[in-house]
Write a protein that holds these residues in place. Structure first.
Motif: not given
Length: 124
Positions: A45-64
């Motif tokens: 669902k994120l509309t960023f580039s692929r590396p940015r999506r992976i970075q955001i997704g990994s940050s969400v998992v880290l935060g969780w």
């Protein structure tokens, strides 16, 4: 927790042991099913580039993981504190004597002492 604490908490009551095992197994399987699906949906669902999506997704998992660490530890501590059998089992700290090859006696701690070491290890 389910391998070490559940038999100690249930004691000799096999019906209680069965119900605890089934409840924990159900929660575990639901989490193993939903977590990857939620992570995949988040990345899609994120509309960023692929590396940015992976970075955001990994940050969400880290935060969780960081947010859930303290509630998980406090729940493990409260379960440990509320169970008399876990508290007494953890205080015993049984030592076993082992002989090494050069006939020295080595004292080692019993690996199953019902303490908080296992939940702390599992959170890493």
């Amino acid at each position: 927790l389910e391998k070490d604490w559940i038999p100690v908490i249930a004691g000799s009551n096999s019906e209680y042991l069965t119900s605890l095992n089934s409840a924990l197994r159900r929660v575990d399987l639901i989490c193993k099913f939903i977590a990857p699906m939620a992570f995949g949906i988040l990345l899609q669902k994120l509309t960023f580039s692929r590396p940015r999506r992976i970075q955001i997704g990994s940050s969400v998992v880290l935060g969780w993981n960081l947010l859930s660490l303290f509630p998980e530890l406090s729940l493990a501590y409260s379960i440990h504190s509320s169970s008399k059998s876990l508290k007494t089992r953890g205080r015993e700290g049984k030592l076993s004597r082992e002989r090494s090859d050069n006939s020295e006696t080595i004292e080692t701690e019993d690996p199953y002492n019902g303490g908080l070491r296992e939940p702390l290890y599992e959170t890493t």
